[in-house]
Design a protein around this motif. Sequence first.
Motif, short mmCIF file in Angstrom:
data_model
loop_
_atom_site.label_atom_id
_atom_site.label_comp_id
_atom_site.label_asym_id
_atom_site.label_seq_id
_atom_site.Cartn_x
_atom_site.Cartn_y
_atom_site.Cartn_z
N ARG A 160 0.76 -0.89 -0.01
CA ARG A 160 -0.15 0.32 0.02
C ARG A 160 0.79 1.16 0.40
NH1 ARG A 160 -4.45 1.49 4.55
NH2 ARG A 160 -5.49 -0.77 3.31
N LEU A 161 0.55 2.06 -1.10
CA LEU A 161 0.95 3.33 -0.58
C LEU A 161 0.02 4.48 -0.67
CD1 LEU A 161 3.73 5.22 -1.63
CD2 LEU A 161 2.21 5.62 -4.32
N LEU A 162 0.69 5.24 0.66
CA LEU A 162 -0.26 6.49 1.57
C LEU A 162 0.49 8.03 0.42
CD1 LEU A 162 -2.09 7.11 3.68
CD2 LEU A 162 -0.40 7.06 5.13
N ILE A 163 -0.82 8.56 0.11
CA ILE A 163 -0.76 9.77 -0.17
C ILE A 163 -1.15 10.62 0.69
CG2 ILE A 163 -0.36 11.46 -2.05
CD1 ILE A 163 -0.87 9.13 -3.96
N VAL A 164 0.21 11.44 1.82
CA VAL A 164 -0.16 12.30 2.30
C VAL A 164 -0.65 13.87 1.65
CG1 VAL A 164 -0.75 13.02 4.74
CG2 VAL A 164 0.02 10.98 4.32
N VAL A 206 -4.14 5.13 -1.64
CA VAL A 206 -4.40 5.75 -0.38
C VAL A 206 -4.32 6.80 -0.48
CG1 VAL A 206 -5.73 5.46 2.29
CG2 VAL A 206 -4.75 3.40 1.09
N VAL A 207 -5.62 8.25 -0.80
CA VAL A 207 -5.07 9.68 -0.61
C VAL A 207 -5.38 9.94 0.46
CG1 VAL A 207 -4.85 10.98 -2.53
CG2 VAL A 207 -4.27 9.05 -2.96
N MET A 208 -5.08 11.04 1.16
CA MET A 208 -5.76 11.48 2.11
C MET A 208 -5.23 12.81 2.82
SD MET A 208 -7.87 8.49 3.89
CE MET A 208 -7.77 8.98 4.93
#
Length: 153
Positions: free
Chosen positions: A3-7, A37-39
């Motif tokens: 999983r790649l998290l984009i904050v 996942v973009v947050m």
Amino acid sequence: MPRLLIVAHAPSPNTRRLREAAERGARHPDIEDVEVVVMPPLETGPEDVRACDAILLGTTENLGTMSGALKDFFDRSYYPVLEEQQGLPCALYVRAGHDGTGTRRAVESIVTGLRWKWVQAPLILRGEWQEGFANQVEELAMALAAGLDAGIL
Ligand SMILES: Cc1cc2nc3c(=O)[nH]c(=O)nc-3n(C[C@H](O)[C@H](O)[C@H](O)COP(=O)(O)O)c2cc1C
């Protein structure tokens, strides 16, 4: 699936374009086995960081440093993830009206404390808005996602 998290903080039309470009790059059709996942920073925290395998940070520079929103994300996440996420692959883009160095320094020092691992040097998008900024962010996100997909991060 990794999983790649984009904050990414996106308070303006241009910075929203950067966040969209990051998502587009990470979701490139050739990259099949990465969850993205973009947050916004105010809506994410340590649970999401613990659940990710790489992280892309995006911020504006405000008053010589990172946005308050990204700082708040680090304030809430630092100690809860410190032990578990050492070595987390990370990258950063900064949208700065005229400088960006204070933000870069501030995030670098937090990343050093967390012992995260830079996958690429921080990307500083400085000065007048340029159409190419979005492409640069798209490529950065794509590189991160492709690295995860290939199992080399
Ligand atoms: C309150 C405030 C403080 C800012 N401080 C800085 C700063 O210290 N350094 C800098 O390079 N840009 C600064 N800027 C400019 C922002 O980085 C820029 O407006 C933001 O990244 C959005 O870019 P855009 O105009 O392309 O949407 C500041 C903007 C605001 C509203």
